[in-house]
Write an enzyme that holds these catalytic residues in place. Structure first.
Site, PDB file in Angstrom:
ATOM      1  N   GLY A   1      18.059   1.920  37.991  1.00  0.00           N
ATOM      2  CA  GLY A   1      17.338   3.148  38.126  1.00  0.00           C
ATOM      3  C   GLY A   1      16.118   3.082  37.235  1.00  0.00           C
TER       4      GLY A   1
ATOM      5  CB  SER B   1      11.737   2.200  40.269  1.00  0.00           C
ATOM      6  OG  SER B   1      12.627   3.201  40.537  1.00  0.00           O
ATOM      7  NE  ARG B   2      10.366   7.100  41.062  1.00  0.00           N
ATOM      8  CZ  ARG B   2      11.073   6.605  42.205  1.00  0.00           C
ATOM      9  NH1 ARG B   2      12.466   6.794  42.452  1.00  0.00           N
ATOM     10  NH2 ARG B   2      10.323   5.787  42.764  1.00  0.00           N
ATOM     11  N   GLY B   3      10.782   7.311  35.454  1.00  0.00           N
ATOM     12  CA  GLY B   3      11.587   8.291  34.452  1.00  0.00           C
ATOM     13  C   GLY B   3      12.283   7.466  33.251  1.00  0.00           C
ATOM     14  CB  ILE B   4      15.658   8.468  31.573  1.00  0.00           C
ATOM     15  CG1 ILE B   4      15.083   9.760  31.143  1.00  0.00           C
ATOM     16  CG2 ILE B   4      16.220   7.734  30.426  1.00  0.00           C
ATOM     17  CD1 ILE B   4      16.305  10.708  30.932  1.00  0.00           C
ATOM     18  N   GLY B   5      14.884   5.503  32.728  1.00  0.00           N
ATOM     19  CA  GLY B   5      14.979   4.035  33.038  1.00  0.00           C
ATOM     20  C   GLY B   5      13.571   3.175  32.607  1.00  0.00           C
TER      21      GLY B   5
ATOM     22  CE  LYS C   1      18.241   4.485  46.476  1.00  0.00           C
ATOM     23  NZ  LYS C   1      18.580   5.522  47.738  1.00  0.00           N
TER      24      LYS C   1
ATOM     25  CG  ASP D   1      21.990   1.422  47.485  1.00  0.00           C
ATOM     26  OD1 ASP D   1      22.795   2.044  46.652  1.00  0.00           O
ATOM     27  OD2 ASP D   1      21.766   1.727  48.672  1.00  0.00           O
TER      28      ASP D   1
ATOM     29  CE1 TYR E   1      23.902  15.431  38.430  1.00  0.00           C
ATOM     30  CE2 TYR E   1      24.279  17.424  37.158  1.00  0.00           C
ATOM     31  CZ  TYR E   1      23.740  16.083  37.449  1.00  0.00           C
ATOM     32  OH  TYR E   1      23.063  15.366  36.252  1.00  0.00           O
TER      33      TYR E   1
END
Length: 271
Positions: A13, A15-19, A38, A70, A164
């Site tokens: 994960g 490609s953005r954010g925390i990762g 992905k 994925d 969740y």
């Protein structure tokens, strides 16, 4: 060791954010980063792809391998791990960051959403870790860090969104179990969770959240860096909170991490 120079990280994960933030923090040390996500082509609704983050990693001083993956697909996961090891000669660190979120009650949770969360969160974390373990066992100072909360049976976290919470706590329990299983094998298997809500695209799934009352992903990245630069045999099976980790590392001023330092901060879910 206070640097990740020369270390190889696989981040899901990313490609953005925390990762992405964790990848860029490692890149500043000169690390090798496999960016697994992905997002291979641009999405008009979501910023960032594995290729754009790879460019940022290289610009920051690291080596990058964008890998479209994925984590629900076992073949793709095993291929991503093999590609990482082929490219960089080994694997030192796995960061399980990929996650799916849906904050609704039982009557408003389609089973398609329920299944997605469990396939990505609990099953995905287990699968990616399983695929990485043979390589981590050969590394001199291996770490697995999963973005998951401290385990909790408090009904206030279960009642509003059982699906969740079950999926997210699944990541926590995978951490708990694997840390116990590999305790004597020298791998640090820990979890990290933010004290406040982090301003990422995921906040669009949380009703009524003002991004100005959040912190930036860099706080989680700096905390991850502090954990991953400690000797692996120093501890395992820990459920760590970003602010606590940084306070222990000597940070006293957290205002630079705030989106708007003048606004009160919103505590994260599960804390």
């Amino acid at each position: 060791m206070t640097t990740l120079s020369g270390k190889t990280l696989l981040i899901t994960g990313a490609s953005r954010g925390i990762g992405r933030a964790i990848a860029l923090r490692a890149a500043r040390d000169g690390a090798n980063v496999a960016i697994a996500a992905k997002s291979g082509v641009p999405n008009p609704k979501l910023p960032g792809t594995i290729h754009s983050v790879a460019e940022e990693v290289r610009a920051a001083g690291g080596q990058a391998l964008p890998v479209r993956c994925d984590i629900r697909e076992e073949d793709e996961v095993r291929a991503a791990v093999a590609a990482t090891v082929d490219a960089f000669g080994g694997l030192d660190i796995l960061v399980n960051n990929a996650s799916a979120i849906w904050l609704r009650g039982a009557l408003d949770t389609p089973m398609k959403r329920f299944d997605l969360m469990h396939q990505v969160n609990a099953r995905g974390t287990f699968l990616v870790t399983q695929a990485c373990l043979p390589h981590l066992l050969e590394a001199p100072d291996p770490h697995v860090l999963t973005l998951a909360p401290p385990p909790s049976l408090d009904p206030k976290w279960w009642g509003p969104h059982t699906g969740y919470t079950l999926a997210k706590m699944g990541m926590s329990h995978v951490t708990l179990g694997l840390a116990a299983e590999f305790r004597d094998r020298g791998i640090a298997i820990d979890a990290l969770w933010p004290k406040t809500i982090i301003a990422t695209d995921a906040i669009n799934m949380i009703p009524g959240v003002d991004p100005a009352m959040c912190r930036r992903p860099e706080i989680v990245a700096d905390a991850a860096h502090a954990i991953l630069t400690r000797p692996a045999r120093e501890g395992t099976g820990r459920f760590l909170i970003d602010e606590d980790v940084l306070r222990a590392a000597g940070v006293t001023d957290f205002s630079p991490y705030a989106v708007d330092p003048s606004k009160p901060l919103l505590p994260d879910l599960f804390l």
